[in-house]
Design an enzyme around this catalytic site. Structure first.
Site, short mmCIF file in Angstrom:
data_model
loop_
_atom_site.label_atom_id
_atom_site.label_comp_id
_atom_site.label_asym_id
_atom_site.label_seq_id
_atom_site.Cartn_x
_atom_site.Cartn_y
_atom_site.Cartn_z
N LYS A 246 0.84 -1.21 0.00
CA LYS A 246 0.00 0.00 0.00
C LYS A 246 0.87 1.26 0.00
CE LYS A 246 -1.71 1.54 4.14
NZ LYS A 246 -1.43 2.95 4.44
N ASN A 247 1.88 1.28 0.88
CA ASN A 247 2.66 2.51 1.05
C ASN A 247 3.60 2.78 -0.12
OD1 ASN A 247 1.32 2.89 3.39
ND2 ASN A 247 3.05 2.47 4.77
N ARG B 88 -4.95 10.57 4.61
CA ARG B 88 -3.71 11.30 4.78
C ARG B 88 -2.88 11.33 3.48
NH1 ARG B 88 -0.08 14.47 7.83
NH2 ARG B 88 1.96 13.84 7.13
N CYS C 295 -5.82 12.34 12.13
CA CYS C 295 -5.47 10.94 12.19
C CYS C 295 -5.50 10.43 13.62
CB CYS C 295 -4.09 10.74 11.60
SG CYS C 295 -3.71 9.02 11.48
N ARG D 75 -0.14 14.61 12.75
CA ARG D 75 0.61 14.28 11.53
C ARG D 75 0.76 15.58 10.74
NH1 ARG D 75 -1.24 8.37 9.49
NH2 ARG D 75 0.74 8.45 8.40
N ILE E 71 2.49 18.56 8.25
CA ILE E 71 3.00 18.54 6.89
C ILE E 71 4.04 19.64 6.68
CG2 ILE E 71 0.98 17.43 5.81
CD1 ILE E 71 0.12 20.25 4.85
N ASP E 72 4.59 20.15 7.81
CA ASP E 72 5.54 21.26 7.70
C ASP E 72 6.76 20.89 6.85
OD1 ASP E 72 5.93 19.50 9.94
OD2 ASP E 72 7.54 20.81 10.63
N LEU E 73 7.21 19.64 6.92
CA LEU E 73 8.41 19.25 6.15
C LEU E 73 8.10 19.15 4.65
CD1 LEU E 73 9.82 16.61 8.66
CD2 LEU E 73 10.71 18.91 8.22
N ASP F 88 4.44 0.68 12.17
CA ASP F 88 3.26 0.00 11.63
C ASP F 88 3.16 -1.47 12.07
OD1 ASP F 88 2.53 2.31 10.40
OD2 ASP F 88 3.03 1.70 8.37
N ARG G 134 -8.49 -0.59 5.14
CA ARG G 134 -7.66 0.46 4.53
C ARG G 134 -6.28 -0.07 4.16
NH1 ARG G 134 -6.51 4.40 8.38
NH2 ARG G 134 -4.99 4.90 6.78
#
Ligand code: UD1
Length: 420
Positions: A22-23, A92, A116, A121, A123-125, A305, A397
């Site tokens: 998935k990832n 996400r 989440c 989580r 998203i600044d980076l 995970d 998911r």
């Protein structure tokens, strides 16, 4: 409301082919936006998150289909760089559209991805990386407007090796002028898969899998056919499912070298595992031992995970184990449910102390997120009597029909549609 009803106590056995990752699939599907064309992507699992990603691509103007394990996507007619707010909120990974849309159209408008259950989580980076490439970012009324018609290669240091930020920056930098160097990049195998995919399109990227990734910008990319790598988290979950029931399993379509932290942790518990380049075999020798050395961390460390599933396994170990979560700040939501099934787990901030018990007992529990849900299925497979797991859409998911996969190994697990 769909639930799983599990009759525990049956040792699982048999052979299982592990689904595609998935990832790896999610950023690769997003990356098909970069070059308008016709793509064939193999070994894409049927998951809710994949469905949402294909819906987002369709909303932008692509045509998509997902038959068996293969996705066909035509991204030639994409004519929008606005990701609808409702779709952004559904997962996400919608954030992966940011880099490719900037790369193709020089602009993208989207909102922050949905919240989440496993912790903050940010998203600044992602934003910092795009800004370094020359993207102007304005946030207004809950929307993020990104404009960057002339992306320029840059040197970017990530103060944390974020998987998603590394991938988003790679996807945007592919079309930038000059060279981009990402330092302290995430090293996950899925990042190598993204590099390999982009290079087949014509990109010039090297270093994925190490902490420094170099991207030489190119102007032309061409659509292609590609096969996604095996899912190391699903493989790990199936491995622990067999072990926790005292059974044995042979997993094919796996890459054990992607799973060494888990294999090592299980070996520390006294379990023997045989593996070759694309196969893993193991059988349980009950009782297994506790371990105090598990600390989740970015790859190649123990994967966050797999933390919840490992906790189910350690609940039945001999002695007291300790498990520390360092990646996410709210990832112990499965603990209450495991204790309800008879486990003896105490949490202090980011550390769980797990006193092994001789057996677990079936009860009614609720999945709070994807891997927490998987952990409850594992516990249910080992428990005496019937376990009902509610809210299983979380599990769907990330696992392609986990009930059918486990049934192939002899489990008694039924999907039931219960009234809310
Ligand atoms: C990816 C995986 C997810 C896995 C996680 C960690 C996908 C689709 N998902 O998620 O399954 O659990 O890696 O292995 O690949 N962070 C920031 N700022 C940012 C980005 C991240 O502070 O801009 C922090 C997060 O809050 C978190 C940590 O970094 O605490 C790890 O996040 P990250 O590596 O980005 O995970 P994801 O890419 O979201």
């Amino acid at each position: 409301m769909e639930t799983f009803a599990i009759e525990g106590g049956i040792p699982l056995s048999g052979e299982l082919r592990v689904q595609g990752a998935k990832n790896a699939a999610l950023p690769i599907l997003a990356a098909t936006v970069l070059a308008g064309g016709s793509y064939i992507i193999h070994d894409v699992p049927h998951l809710l998150d994949i469905k949402v990603m294909l819906e987002i691509l369709s909303s932008l103007g692509a045509t998509t289909s997902h038959n068996e394990k293969t996705v066909h996507i035509d991204t030639r007619n994409i004519d929008s760089s606005y990701v609808p707010r409702d779709l952004m909120g559904r997962m996400r990974s919608s954030i992966f559209l940011m880099g490719p849309l900037i790369g193709r159209f020089g602009e993208v408008t989207l909102s922050r991805p949905g919240g989440c259950a496993i912790g903050e989580r940010r998203i600044d980076l992602h934003l910092k990386g795009l800004q370094a490439l020359g993207v102007e970012i304005i946030e207004e009324d809950g929307l993020i407007f990104c404009r960057g018609n002339h992306l320029k290669g840059s040197q970017i240091f990530l103060d944390y090796p974020s998987v998603g930020a590394t991938e988003n920056i790679m996807m945007a930098a592919v079309k930038a002028e000059g060279t981009t160097i990402i330092q302290n990049a995430a090293r996950e195998p899925e990042i190598i898969d993204l590099q390999n995919f982009l290079n087949v399109l014509g990109a010039k990227i090297h270093g994925a899998g190490t902490e420094t990734i170099t991207i030489d910008g190119v102007s032309n990319l061409e659509a292609t056919e590609y096969t996604i790598i095996p899912d190391r988290i699903v493989a790990g979950t199936m491995l622990l499912s067999a072990l926790i029931t005292g059974g044995s399993v042979t997993l094919t379509n796996v890459n054990p070298s992607h799973m060494m932290a888990l294999i090592d942790a299980v070996q520390q518990c006294g379990v023997e595992i045989e593996f070759d380049h694309d196969i893993i075999k193991t059988s349980s020798n009950k009782p297994w031992q506790c371990t105090n050395r598990i600390l989740t961390s970015p790859y190649p460390g123990f994967p966050t995970d797999m933390q919840a599933q490992m906790m189910s396994f350690l609940s039945l170990a001999e002695g007291c184990s300790m498990l520390q979560e360092t990646v996410f700040d709210a990832r112990f939501k499965h603990v209450n449910a495991l204790n309800r099934l008879g486990a003896d787990i105490l949490v202090d901030y980011n550390t769980a102390f797990i006193r092994g018990v001789p057996r677990l007992y079936g009860d009614v529990v609720e999945a709070t997120d994807l891997r927490a849900g998987a952990a409850l299925v594992l516990a249910g497979l080992a428990a005496e009597g019937q376990t009902i797991v509610k809210e299983i859409y979380h599990i769907d998911r990330g696992y392609d029909k986990i009930d059918e996969q486990l049934t192939c190994l002899g489990a008694n697990i039924k999907r039931m549609d219960l009234p809310e």
